[in-house]
Design an enzyme around this catalytic site. Structure first.
Site, PDB file in Angstrom:
ATOM      1  N   ARG A  87      -4.554  14.413  -2.083  1.00 47.01           N
ATOM      2  CA  ARG A  87      -4.273  14.312  -0.650  1.00 47.01           C
ATOM      3  C   ARG A  87      -3.875  12.877  -0.325  1.00 47.01           C
ATOM      4  O   ARG A  87      -4.622  12.118   0.255  1.00 47.01           O
ATOM      5  CB  ARG A  87      -5.509  14.722   0.158  1.00 47.01           C
ATOM      6  CG  ARG A  87      -5.237  15.026   1.619  1.00 47.01           C
ATOM      7  CD  ARG A  87      -6.527  15.083   2.411  1.00 47.01           C
ATOM      8  NE  ARG A  87      -7.208  13.794   2.452  1.00 47.01           N
ATOM      9  CZ  ARG A  87      -6.927  12.815   3.321  1.00 47.01           C
ATOM     10  NH1 ARG A  87      -5.962  12.973   4.214  1.00 47.01           N
ATOM     11  NH2 ARG A  87      -7.608  11.677   3.296  1.00 47.01           N
ATOM     12  N   ASN A 107      -7.261   0.095  11.622  1.00 43.80           N
ATOM     13  CA  ASN A 107      -6.941   0.167  10.201  1.00 43.80           C
ATOM     14  C   ASN A 107      -8.218   0.064   9.371  1.00 43.80           C
ATOM     15  O   ASN A 107      -9.045  -0.822   9.600  1.00 43.80           O
ATOM     16  CB  ASN A 107      -5.984  -0.974   9.837  1.00 43.80           C
ATOM     17  CG  ASN A 107      -5.315  -0.779   8.511  1.00 43.80           C
ATOM     18  OD1 ASN A 107      -5.969  -0.579   7.492  1.00 43.80           O
ATOM     19  ND2 ASN A 107      -3.991  -0.843   8.497  1.00 43.80           N
ATOM     20  N   ASN A 165      -1.699   8.318  10.424  1.00 43.28           N
ATOM     21  CA  ASN A 165      -0.650   7.557   9.732  1.00 43.28           C
ATOM     22  C   ASN A 165       0.274   8.523   9.004  1.00 43.28           C
ATOM     23  O   ASN A 165      -0.149   9.623   8.652  1.00 43.28           O
ATOM     24  CB  ASN A 165      -1.281   6.597   8.716  1.00 43.28           C
ATOM     25  CG  ASN A 165      -1.879   5.371   9.371  1.00 43.28           C
ATOM     26  OD1 ASN A 165      -1.240   4.731  10.191  1.00 43.28           O
ATOM     27  ND2 ASN A 165      -3.113   5.068   9.024  1.00 43.28           N
ATOM     28  N   GLU A 188     -11.091   8.021  -3.282  1.00 43.26           N
ATOM     29  CA  GLU A 188      -9.913   7.803  -2.451  1.00 43.26           C
ATOM     30  C   GLU A 188      -8.966   8.995  -2.519  1.00 43.26           C
ATOM     31  O   GLU A 188      -8.570   9.426  -3.603  1.00 43.26           O
ATOM     32  CB  GLU A 188      -9.184   6.532  -2.913  1.00 43.26           C
ATOM     33  CG  GLU A 188      -8.024   6.133  -2.038  1.00 43.26           C
ATOM     34  CD  GLU A 188      -8.446   5.713  -0.644  1.00 43.26           C
ATOM     35  OE1 GLU A 188      -7.644   5.885   0.297  1.00 43.26           O
ATOM     36  OE2 GLU A 188      -9.573   5.199  -0.471  1.00 43.26           O
ATOM     37  N   ASP A 189      -8.611   9.522  -1.360  1.00 37.96           N
ATOM     38  CA  ASP A 189      -7.596  10.571  -1.216  1.00 37.96           C
ATOM     39  C   ASP A 189      -7.888  11.822  -2.039  1.00 37.96           C
ATOM     40  O   ASP A 189      -6.991  12.385  -2.682  1.00 37.96           O
ATOM     41  CB  ASP A 189      -6.208  10.017  -1.545  1.00 37.96           C
ATOM     42  CG  ASP A 189      -5.683   9.128  -0.416  1.00 37.96           C
ATOM     43  OD1 ASP A 189      -6.326   9.082   0.640  1.00 37.96           O
ATOM     44  OD2 ASP A 189      -4.637   8.484  -0.592  1.00 37.96           O
ATOM     45  N   ASP A 231     -13.730   6.268   1.352  1.00 41.52           N
ATOM     46  CA  ASP A 231     -13.112   5.514   2.441  1.00 41.52           C
ATOM     47  C   ASP A 231     -12.487   6.430   3.488  1.00 41.52           C
ATOM     48  O   ASP A 231     -12.525   6.127   4.682  1.00 41.52           O
ATOM     49  CB  ASP A 231     -12.052   4.551   1.888  1.00 41.52           C
ATOM     50  CG  ASP A 231     -11.430   3.703   2.982  1.00 41.52           C
ATOM     51  OD1 ASP A 231     -12.199   3.072   3.731  1.00 41.52           O
ATOM     52  OD2 ASP A 231     -10.199   3.688   3.098  1.00 41.52           O
ATOM     53  N   ASP A 232     -11.906   7.548   3.064  1.00 40.20           N
ATOM     54  CA  ASP A 232     -11.263   8.456   4.015  1.00 40.20           C
ATOM     55  C   ASP A 232     -12.279   9.032   4.993  1.00 40.20           C
ATOM     56  O   ASP A 232     -11.943   9.321   6.146  1.00 40.20           O
ATOM     57  CB  ASP A 232     -10.567   9.599   3.271  1.00 40.20           C
ATOM     58  CG  ASP A 232      -9.568   9.085   2.253  1.00 40.20           C
ATOM     59  OD1 ASP A 232      -8.642   8.370   2.653  1.00 40.20           O
ATOM     60  OD2 ASP A 232      -9.743   9.362   1.055  1.00 40.20           O
ATOM     61  N   LYS A 246      -5.128  -0.194  -2.640  1.00 39.46           N
ATOM     62  CA  LYS A 246      -6.438  -0.421  -2.025  1.00 39.46           C
ATOM     63  C   LYS A 246      -7.097  -1.667  -2.609  1.00 39.46           C
ATOM     64  O   LYS A 246      -7.661  -2.491  -1.878  1.00 39.46           O
ATOM     65  CB  LYS A 246      -7.352   0.788  -2.268  1.00 39.46           C
ATOM     66  CG  LYS A 246      -7.113   1.942  -1.331  1.00 39.46           C
ATOM     67  CD  LYS A 246      -7.779   1.715   0.013  1.00 39.46           C
ATOM     68  CE  LYS A 246      -7.600   2.948   0.895  1.00 39.46           C
ATOM     69  NZ  LYS A 246      -8.182   2.790   2.225  1.00 39.46           N
ATOM     70  N   TYR A 299       0.854  -1.185   0.000  1.00 40.92           N
ATOM     71  CA  TYR A 299       0.000   0.000   0.000  1.00 40.92           C
ATOM     72  C   TYR A 299       0.894   1.240   0.000  1.00 40.92           C
ATOM     73  O   TYR A 299       1.095   1.892   1.002  1.00 40.92           O
ATOM     74  CB  TYR A 299      -0.918  -0.025   1.218  1.00 40.92           C
ATOM     75  CG  TYR A 299      -1.993   1.021   1.200  1.00 40.92           C
ATOM     76  CD1 TYR A 299      -2.701   1.295   0.031  1.00 40.92           C
ATOM     77  CD2 TYR A 299      -2.316   1.724   2.342  1.00 40.92           C
ATOM     78  CE1 TYR A 299      -3.690   2.249   0.014  1.00 40.92           C
ATOM     79  CE2 TYR A 299      -3.307   2.691   2.339  1.00 40.92           C
ATOM     80  CZ  TYR A 299      -3.991   2.946   1.183  1.00 40.92           C
ATOM     81  OH  TYR A 299      -4.968   3.900   1.160  1.00 40.92           O
TER      82      TYR A 299
END
Length: 525
Positions: free
Chosen positions: A116, A416, A371, A206-207, A229-230, A134, A75
Site C-alpha cells: 500500500r 506531515n 496525499n 511502513e505501507d 508510521d501510517d 523515510k 521521498y
C-alpha cells in the site's frame, strides 16, 4: 573542493582540483543551482542520489537546508533501490541475509512489503523507495546517523498484474503470499534483527495493507521496539494539529465532535489517539469514543449496518445510530466541529460540506490530510473561501498561502508525519527503549503542539514552520526519551543527568571533519 590546501597535499590531490577552496555553504548553493535546471523530479532525484553516493555529508546538508522543497523529491516510491531485499523464498535464511549488510551498528530499520504505497497501491519490490526515503528523513529531520539506518524490502510477491507482466520488473513474479508463510517470514525477520542488532533496534512498519497493518502492530508492539508510521505517526501529527487548533477556538478537545472521511489505518490511528487524549482530559473511554465518528466507502459506520458490514478495527467507533449513506448528510446530522479527511478521495470536502461546517461552527476545523495534492479532500483556497476565512485548516500536501486585502498572509498548516516519526525515532534510539507504547505518540503530539508559537497561530499555522524541523525533532526526542525513562522502558542506564546532552550525542553532523590539526591557507603574495 572543500578540502583545504594542506589536506589536498596530504592525500595527493593538490593540482588535481581548481585552487579555490569552497565552503560547504557555497557547495550547497551550487547543488541547488544544478537541481533547479533539471527538467523534472525524476532527474532531480537521480542527481541527489548520485550526490549521496559521493558526498554523504553534503547530501544531508542540502536536504536539511532545503527540506520543504526537496522532501517530495527524495521521498519517492519508484526509484531508490539501496537496501536489503528479503523474499518469501528466503524464509529460514533471514539471519544470513542480515549478515550481508556491511554495517554492524544498526539502530533503525524501516521495512515494507510494498502493498500500500503512498495511495498508489501494490508496487511490490518497487516499494523499496519508501524505506529509503523515510530513513533519509530520519537523518535530515532529526539527525539519526545514516550509517545506523537500514531500509528493508520484504518481497512476498505482488498482485499488481502490470508488474507481473513487465519483463523488467525486479521483484519475484508470483501473487502475494497471504497464508501462514507470510506471518512466519515477519516473525523470523524481527527475531533475526534482535539477534543481529539487539532488542532495542527500532523497527518501523511502513505501507503495509490494512489487512496486515493493524494485526501485525498488535502482535509485535509489546514484544519489540516497533511502531507503524501510517497508523501512529499520522495520529501523532494530527492530534498535535488539533491541540494547536484548541488554542484558537479556546475549547478543550472534549468540547469537540470529530468526523472522519475514511476508516483505514490513518483514520483508526488518529481516532484511537484522540480517545487517549480525551481520556487524559478526564472522559471515560466509552464517552471519548462517542466523540469520534467514521464514514467509509459504504457510509457512516454504525452498529448493525447491513451495507458493507463493519471490519474489526472499525467496530470500537460504530455507534448506535441510524445509517447515513454520505459524508454530506453525516455533517448535517452529526454536526461535527472537525472533519478529517484520510481516504485519498479527491474533493471529498465539497462546497456544500465546507459551507455547512461554517454554519455549524464559529471556527470549523478542516483537516484535508490525504496525499498527494491531487488526492486532497479540498484545497486551502476552497476551505478559506467557503468558510469566509473562518476555518482552521491543515493538509497533508503543501498549499500556497493566501494574501489578505491588508497584505498579510494566512499560511496553511501541513500535517506531515515528518514532524513526528524522526523525533520519536531519535528519542527511542537514544534511550534504547525496549518497546514503544501508544502513549509515546501522545507525548510526541503534545511536544509538537507546544512548539507552535502565538505568531504561528496568527498566521493560520497549527504546526511550526518546516524550516524549524530539526529543532522541533530534537525537542520531541528529548520528551520521548524522558518519557521512556519515566515509565522504565529505557535500556540505557543509568539515566543521564541531562537528557538534552544524551540526545545531542546521537545527532549526526553534516559538518566536514578535518583530518589535519590546522587549516592551511594560501600564503600572501
Amino acid at each position: 573542493m572543500a578540502f583545504t590546501l594542506k589536506e589536498r597535499q596530504l592525500i595527493g590531490i593538490h593540482g588535481l582540483l581548481p585552487p579555490t577552496v569552497l565552503t560547504q555553504e557555497v557547495q550547497v548553493q551550487r547543488v541547488m543551482n544544478s537541481i533547479k535546471v533539471k527538467p523534472n523530479d525524476l532527474e532531480r532525484f537521480i542527481y541527489l542520489m548520485s550526490l549521496q553516493d559521493r558526498n554523504e555529508k553534503l547530501f544531508y546538508r542540502v536536504i536539511q537546508d532545503h527540506l520543504e522543497e526537496l522532501m517530495p523529491i527524495i521521498y519517492t516510491p519508484v526509484v531508490g533501490l539501496a537496501g536489503l531485499f528479503i523474499s518469501i523464498y528466503d524464509k529460514g535464511n533471514v539471519k544470513s541475509i542480515l549478515r550481508s549488510w556491511p554495517e554492524i551498528d544498526v539502530k533503525a530499520i524501516v521495512f515494507t512489503d510494498g502493498e500500500r504505497i503512498l495511495g498508489l497501491g501494490d508496487l511490490g519490490c518497487y516499494g523499496m523507495g519508501i524505506p529509503v526515503g523515510k530513513l533519509s528523513l530520519y537523518t535530515a529531520c532529526a539527525g539519526v546517523k545514516p550509517s545506523q539506518c537500514l531500509p528493508v524490502m520484504l518481497d512476498v510477491g505482488t498482485d499488481n498484474k502490470e508488474l507481473l507482466d513487465d519483463p523488467f520488473y525486479i521483484g519475484i513474479r508470483r501473487p502475494r503470499e497471504r497464508g501462514p508463510a507470510y506471518d512466519e517470514l515477519i516473525e523470523e525477520f524481527m527475531q533475526a534483527v534482535v539477534e543481529r542488532y539487539g532488542e532495542t533496534t527500532l523497527m518501523q512498519f511502513e505501507d503495509f495493507g490494512n489487512r496486515n497493518a493493524f494485526r501485525l502492530l498488535d502482535k509485535f508492539r509489546n514484544r519489540f521496539c516497533t511502531f507503524n508510521d501510517d497508523i501512529q505517526g499520522t495520529a501523532g501529527v494530527t492530534v498535535a494539529g488539533l491541540l494547536g487548533a484548541m488554542r484558537i477556538t479556546k475549547k478543550s478537545l472534549a468540547d469537540n465532535v470529530f468526523l472522519f472521511q475514511g476508516a483505514g489505518e490513518a483514520a483508526i490511528g488518529i481516532a484511537n489517539l484522540i480517545v487517549s487524549a480525551l481520556m487524559e482530559e478526564g472522559l471515560a473511554e466509552s464517552d471519548a469514543r462517542k466523540k469520534v465518528w467514521l464514514v467509509d466507502s459504504k457510509g457512516l459506520v454504525v452498529n448493525n449496518r447491513s451495507k458493507g458490514g463493519i471490519n474489526e478495527h472499525k467496530q470500537p467507533f460504530a455507534h448506535d445510530h441510524k445509517y447515513i449513506p454520505t459524508l454530506a448528510e453525516a455533517v448535517k446530522v452529526i454536526k461535527p466541529t472537525a472533519i478529517i479527511g484520510v481516504a485519498a478521495i479527491s474533493r471529498a470536502f465539497t462546497k456544500e460540506i465546507i459551507e455547512d461546517m461554517a454554519r455549524i461552527n464559529e471556527n470549523p476545523i478542516i483537516f484535508a490530510l490525504s496525499n498527494p495534492t491531487a488526492k486532497s479532500e479540498c484545497t486551502f483556497e476552497e476551505a478559506y473561501q467557503y468558510t469566509n476565512g473562518k476555518c482552521i485548516f491543515a493538509s497533508g500536501s503543501p498549499f500556497p498561502p493566501i494574501t489578505k486585502k491588508d497584505g498579510s498572509q494566512i499560511i496553511p498548516g501541513q500535517g506531515n508525519n515528518a514532524y513526528i516519526f524522526p523525533g520519536v525515532a531519535l528519542g527511542v534510539i537514544a534511550a534504547a527503549s525496549k518497546t514503544i507504547p501508544e502513549s509515546t505518540f501522545l507525548i510526541a503530539a503534545k511536544s509538537l503542539a507546544n512548539q507552535v508559537t502565538d505568531e504561528d497561530l496568527k498566521q493560520g499555522r497549527v504546526y511550526p514552520p518546516l524550516t524549524d524541523i530539526r529543532k522541533v525533532s530534537r525537542k520531541i526526542a528529548i520528551d520521548v526519551a524522558d518519557y521512556s525513562y519515566n515509565i522504565h522502558l529505557s535500556n540505557r542506564l543509568p539515566r543521564p543527568a541531562n537528557t538534552a546532552e544524551l540526545i545531542d550525542s546521537f545527532i549526526y553532523s553534516t559538518d566536514y571533519e578535518s583530518f589535519v590539526p590546522h587549516t592551511y591557507e594560501w600564503p600572501s603574495l
